[in-house]
Design a protein around this motif. Sequence first.
Motif, PDB file in Angstrom:
ATOM      1  N   GLY A   1       2.325   2.907  -2.393  1.00 32.23           N
ATOM      2  CA  GLY A   1       2.050   3.879  -3.458  1.00 32.23           C
ATOM      3  C   GLY A   1       1.061   4.942  -3.018  1.00 32.23           C
TER       4      GLY A   1
ATOM      5  N   SER B   1       0.820  -1.220   0.000  1.00 24.83           N
ATOM      6  CA  SER B   1       0.000   0.000   0.000  1.00 24.83           C
ATOM      7  C   SER B   1       0.852   1.268   0.000  1.00 24.83           C
TER       8      SER B   1
ATOM      9  N   ALA C   1       5.665   6.485  -8.947  1.00 22.06           N
ATOM     10  CA  ALA C   1       5.220   7.817  -8.508  1.00 22.06           C
ATOM     11  C   ALA C   1       5.952   8.931  -9.250  1.00 22.06           C
TER      12      ALA C   1
ATOM     13  N   ALA D   1       7.676  -1.604  -2.629  1.00 23.11           N
ATOM     14  CA  ALA D   1       7.756  -0.194  -2.227  1.00 23.11           C
ATOM     15  C   ALA D   1       8.649   0.584  -3.186  1.00 23.11           C
TER      16      ALA D   1
ATOM     17  N   ASP E   1       1.719   9.018  -2.635  1.00 23.24           N
ATOM     18  CA  ASP E   1       0.838  10.032  -3.218  1.00 23.24           C
ATOM     19  C   ASP E   1       0.331  11.010  -2.155  1.00 23.24           C
TER      20      ASP E   1
ATOM     21  N   ALA F   1       6.740   1.171  -6.283  1.00 27.05           N
ATOM     22  CA  ALA F   1       5.737   2.226  -6.074  1.00 27.05           C
ATOM     23  C   ALA F   1       6.373   3.610  -6.149  1.00 27.05           C
TER      24      ALA F   1
END
Length: 173
Positions: free
Chosen positions: A102, A100, A148, A141, A106, A144
């Motif tokens: 990502g 989770s 991003a 991670a 954000d 992610a």
Amino acid sequence: KNAYGLRSPGFTVRVIRESTTNKSMAFIGDSVGNGVTNSAGEFRIVTDGTSSPRTFDAVDSRRPTRESCPGRTGVAVANSLPSGLDLAVVELGYNDNPASFGADVDAMMAALTARGVQQVAWVNMADIRTTSGGSSFYGAATAALEAAQVRWGNLTVLDWDAASDTPERSRWF
């Protein structure tokens, strides 16, 4: 190296051609960041004189969006930064669920962008942990963070994982 009390066995000196003393910078981190930004920390020492003002906020077990430590989340710290900083260095992720992460990235980027931070440099995690099946724990991670960069034009990922992958580069900074 000795003049600044750096314990690292080797480092590179680069000439900074642009005057950075009028730039502003913040650092938001967890326990790894706490170790390099305390009063004797490498990052604090080698960045001394490069920007003014500088804000360092690192606390053990910090997470971007979930409270898990005595102190504010990364987003709460981002929301309290002075407006219009030139640079924010983020070192978070070791305490988070890679699946989770990502959404956490954000949320941090949205908070930093809302504060008018011009550039965000996010240090990825050294891949020092594996799952029970033997695969990379932080791989998701890291992916992610890389993804991003496409969504956030002001985000640069600093690849600590690759930089720390040799014995002569075993120090964080």
